[in-house]
Design an enzyme around this catalytic site. Structure first.
Site, short mmCIF file in Angstrom:
data_model
loop_
_atom_site.label_atom_id
_atom_site.label_comp_id
_atom_site.label_asym_id
_atom_site.label_seq_id
_atom_site.Cartn_x
_atom_site.Cartn_y
_atom_site.Cartn_z
N ILE A 10 40.62 47.78 32.68
CA ILE A 10 40.24 47.08 33.90
C ILE A 10 41.53 46.71 34.63
O ILE A 10 42.59 46.59 34.01
CB ILE A 10 39.37 45.82 33.64
CG1 ILE A 10 40.07 44.85 32.69
CG2 ILE A 10 38.00 46.22 33.13
CD1 ILE A 10 39.34 43.53 32.50
N SER A 11 41.43 46.55 35.93
CA SER A 11 42.63 46.25 36.73
C SER A 11 43.12 44.83 36.52
O SER A 11 44.31 44.58 36.40
CB SER A 11 42.34 46.48 38.21
OG SER A 11 41.99 47.83 38.41
N THR A 12 42.20 43.88 36.52
CA THR A 12 42.56 42.47 36.32
C THR A 12 41.50 41.81 35.46
O THR A 12 40.36 42.28 35.38
CB THR A 12 42.64 41.69 37.65
OG1 THR A 12 41.33 41.58 38.20
CG2 THR A 12 43.57 42.36 38.64
#
Length: 184
Positions: A10-12
């Protein structure tokens, strides 16, 4: 015995949840799932991806749900695919269904295509972000990223006789940041 290693990203962790990716990868046969939180634009800092690649043995599979979970550009996606093949393993993408083991030219073409799509997507995201920042600046709502370096602290250390390298090490910043702070 051949195993399936899952990889999720996931990105963040700000509002995104990796649990659904992990659960789906386990449903698809992953015996263990490696998960990174970070930007898909680079392979640097993806410790869990590196760990999964190191553990691959001949006949194993590295499984990801989508190509953009591995990488968002052609070169990075193909680089991961090449490393997997060097281990005599296979890179398997669930959706769209791609199995890349170095023996099928069509799977390499598909990886290349989805890497290009990831690059385009990355470009569009950045363009939208730039437009949003420009609009916010016109409204006076965007002031840029807050300063993380205190120029007074940098000058104080310089007055104590420390050089730029020593200041950078003490403050855990780059030397160029020291020079910018001193010039400000």
């Amino acid at each position: 015995m051949a195993k399936v290693l899952g990889y999720a990203r996931i990105s963040t962790d700000d509002g995104q949840d990796i649990a659904s990716q992990k659960a789906r990868l386990e449903e698809l046969g992953a015996v263990v799932v490696f998960a990174d939180i970070g930007n898909g634009s680079t392979l640097h800092g993806r410790d869990q991806l590196e760990a999964a690649l190191r553990l691959l043995e001949p006949g194993d599979q590295l499984l990801a749900l989508h190509p953009d979970r591995i990488a968002r550009d052609t070169a990075s996606l193909l680089a991961v695919g090449k490393r997997v093949v060097e281990k005599r393993a296979a890179l398997r993408i669930h959706d769209p269904a791609i199995t890349f083991d170095g023996s099928d030219m069509m799977s390499e073409v598909l990886l290349t295509l989805f890497g290009m799509i990831g690059s385009m997507e990355k470009h569009f995201i950045r363009a939208r972000q730039r437009r949003g920042i420009e609009a916010a600046k016109l409204k006076g709502a965007y002031k840029g990223r807050p300063a993380t370096i205190d120029p007074a602290q940098v000058r104080e250390l310089r007055d104590q006789g420390l050089g730029a390298t020593a200041i950078a090490k003490r403050l855990k910043i780059g030397r160029a940041s020291v020079y910018r702070a001193l010039a400000a």
